[in-house]
Design an enzyme around this catalytic site. Structure first.
Site, PDB file in Angstrom:
ATOM      1  N   GLY A 198       0.789  -1.225   0.000  1.00 62.62           N
ATOM      2  CA  GLY A 198       0.000   0.000   0.000  1.00 62.62           C
ATOM      3  C   GLY A 198       0.821   1.276   0.000  1.00 62.62           C
ATOM      4  O   GLY A 198       0.276   2.371   0.065  1.00 62.62           O
ATOM      5  N   HIS A 199       2.135   1.163  -0.060  1.00 57.48           N
ATOM      6  CA  HIS A 199       3.014   2.330  -0.002  1.00 57.48           C
ATOM      7  C   HIS A 199       3.264   2.809  -1.420  1.00 57.48           C
ATOM      8  O   HIS A 199       4.115   2.271  -2.117  1.00 57.48           O
ATOM      9  CB  HIS A 199       4.312   1.955   0.720  1.00 57.48           C
ATOM     10  CG  HIS A 199       5.068   3.129   1.243  1.00 57.48           C
ATOM     11  ND1 HIS A 199       6.315   3.432   0.788  1.00 57.48           N
ATOM     12  CD2 HIS A 199       4.759   4.055   2.168  1.00 57.48           C
ATOM     13  CE1 HIS A 199       6.758   4.508   1.423  1.00 57.48           C
ATOM     14  NE2 HIS A 199       5.823   4.904   2.269  1.00 57.48           N
ATOM     15  N   PHE A 200       2.516   3.798  -1.849  1.00 53.27           N
ATOM     16  CA  PHE A 200       2.510   4.311  -3.217  1.00 53.27           C
ATOM     17  C   PHE A 200       2.075   3.193  -4.181  1.00 53.27           C
ATOM     18  O   PHE A 200       2.901   2.622  -4.889  1.00 53.27           O
ATOM     19  CB  PHE A 200       3.867   4.882  -3.633  1.00 53.27           C
ATOM     20  CG  PHE A 200       4.299   6.044  -2.794  1.00 53.27           C
ATOM     21  CD1 PHE A 200       3.779   7.306  -3.003  1.00 53.27           C
ATOM     22  CD2 PHE A 200       5.219   5.867  -1.772  1.00 53.27           C
ATOM     23  CE1 PHE A 200       4.170   8.377  -2.224  1.00 53.27           C
ATOM     24  CE2 PHE A 200       5.615   6.932  -0.988  1.00 53.27           C
ATOM     25  CZ  PHE A 200       5.088   8.193  -1.207  1.00 53.27           C
ATOM     26  N   ILE A 247       7.144   1.332  -3.211  1.00 53.28           N
ATOM     27  CA  ILE A 247       8.514   1.475  -2.728  1.00 53.28           C
ATOM     28  C   ILE A 247       8.565   0.995  -1.286  1.00 53.28           C
ATOM     29  O   ILE A 247       7.563   0.973  -0.588  1.00 53.28           O
ATOM     30  CB  ILE A 247       9.049   2.924  -2.838  1.00 53.28           C
ATOM     31  CG1 ILE A 247       8.272   3.881  -1.947  1.00 53.28           C
ATOM     32  CG2 ILE A 247       9.048   3.399  -4.267  1.00 53.28           C
ATOM     33  CD1 ILE A 247       8.898   5.242  -1.831  1.00 53.28           C
TER      34      ILE A 247
END
Length: 132
Positions: A43-45, A50
């Protein structure tokens, strides 16, 4: 040397996969393989996942802890403080980051450690840690 047995953290928060090389009281090299199945990457970008920078710092810190423990320190004998970190490029799924930990100076039960994160021998992270 198995990192999981030495660190206070447990999965999924062990952020070092293996220790590659070490010399007691001198240096340690550990590795973290970044995969797209790691839940904190998903869910990080979402358009371009990343690896979170804070988790890179935690991997650097855990590598420093491994050096201290492998050098004969007990967990209750040290405290890592005054963390300073600098990031040089993002880490993506599929990357394998090597954390190289070195003493800068060492006194009895005190000192400074520098952990450099490397990706294909290119510096991607530099962390300075003070030991009390």
């Amino acid at each position: 040397m198995i990192a999981e047995e030495m660190l206070a953290n447990r999965k999924p928060w062990i952020l070092v996969d293996k220790v590659i090389e070490w010399k007691e009281g001198d240096f340690l090299v550990a590795q973290k393989n970044i995969t797209s199945s790691d839940f904190f990457v998903q869910g990080h970008f979402p358009q371009r996942s990343i690896y979170p920078g804070m988790l890179l710092v935690e991997g650097a810190k855990q590598s420093a802890e491994l050096l201290l423990i492998a050098s004969g320190y007990e967990r209750q004998e040290f405290q890592l403080t005054e963390l300073k970190a600098k990031f040089f490029r993002p880490i993506l799924p599929g990357d394998a980051v090597r954390f190289q930990v070195n003493w800068v100076n060492q006194e009895k039960q005190k000192g400074n450690l520098v952990t450099v994160g490397l990706l294909d021998n290119i510096v991607v992270l530099r962390c300075n840690l003070k030991i009390l």
